[in-house]
Design an enzyme around this catalytic site. Structure first.
Site, PDB file in Angstrom:
ATOM      1  N   HIS A  56      60.005  51.683  23.074  1.00 28.41           N
ATOM      2  CA  HIS A  56      60.424  52.552  21.835  1.00 28.41           C
ATOM      3  C   HIS A  56      60.601  52.127  20.609  1.00 28.41           C
ATOM      4  O   HIS A  56      61.049  50.867  20.648  1.00 28.41           O
ATOM      5  CB  HIS A  56      61.799  53.273  22.321  1.00 28.41           C
ATOM      6  N   GLU A  58      63.318  52.371  18.675  1.00 33.75           N
ATOM      7  CA  GLU A  58      64.499  51.804  18.714  1.00 33.75           C
ATOM      8  C   GLU A  58      64.667  50.309  19.133  1.00 33.75           C
ATOM      9  O   GLU A  58      65.341  49.285  18.419  1.00 33.75           O
ATOM     10  CB  GLU A  58      65.654  52.514  19.170  1.00 33.75           C
ATOM     11  N   CYS A  86      67.308  58.216  23.090  1.00 31.36           N
ATOM     12  CA  CYS A  86      67.650  58.482  24.684  1.00 31.36           C
ATOM     13  C   CYS A  86      68.494  57.260  25.104  1.00 31.36           C
ATOM     14  O   CYS A  86      69.141  56.776  24.477  1.00 31.36           O
ATOM     15  CB  CYS A  86      66.187  58.228  25.233  1.00 31.36           C
ATOM     16  N   CYS A  89      67.995  53.806  24.776  1.00 28.41           N
ATOM     17  CA  CYS A  89      68.122  53.291  23.332  1.00 28.41           C
ATOM     18  C   CYS A  89      69.527  53.271  22.966  1.00 28.41           C
ATOM     19  O   CYS A  89      69.998  52.477  22.289  1.00 28.41           O
ATOM     20  CB  CYS A  89      67.107  54.063  22.499  1.00 28.41           C
TER      21      CYS A  89
END
Length: 170
Positions: A56, A58, A86, A89
């Site tokens: 991701h 992040e 999410c 993260c």
């Protein structure tokens, strides 16, 4: 400059990173980490390309920031991301000790900063991350909505072509 102006400036930069993800066929999410109003690291989604569910925007940004700062604790930093983080993260943000997360679009299906669940305010955590939501929300949301609309149209067209190939007389 006001804090909102600063947040909007950096979110606009994160949107540019989200466009890079979209251009690569990824869900358009971009993130960057700032300390003392200086860019430390940036990233965008690579999950599809890398076949990696943890890639991701992040996570990539936090990894790069740790390397750049030579520390896994990212104290006094702010993470800007176009979509609400999410659970994975959000957990990484807590463990990395960032000071603040600023996000654009809410994620009512998997958002972990208040839309679906709020990991950031769970009692007993050893670190709390300040959350600011809704910065350039409309632009961030539109980018994601447009991407998924396009993706659905592509899938529909692919199915139509497959059906036509199976039944050429139709």
């Amino acid at each position: 400059m006001t804090q909102l102006e600063i947040d909007e400036y950096w979110m606009a930069q994160a949107l540019e990173l989200a466009k890079k993800a979209q251009d690569a066929g990824e869900i358009p999410v971009g993130a960057l980490l700032v300390k003392d109003n200086q860019l430390i690291a940036e990233g965008w989604n690579h999950s599809i390309e890398n076949h990696d569910p943890t890639a991701h925007a992040e996570i990539i940004t936090l990894q790069k920031a740790g390397t750049a700062l030579q520390n896994y604790r990212l104290l006094g930093t702010t993470l800007y991301v176009t979509l609400e983080p999410c659970i994975m993260c959000a957990g990484a943000m807590i463990h990395s000790r960032i000071g603040r997360v600023v996000y654009g679009a809410n994620d009512f299906k998997t958002g972990a900063c208040g839309s679906f669940i709020n990991i950031m305010s769970q009692p007993g955590l050893n670190h709390y991350v300040e959350v600011t939501s809704g910065v350039l929300e409309e632009t961030c949301s539109s980018m994601l909505s447009d991407f998924f609309r396009m993706r659905r149209a592509q899938i529909k067209e692919q199915r139509r072509q497959e059906k036509q190939a199976q039944n050429p007389e139709s």
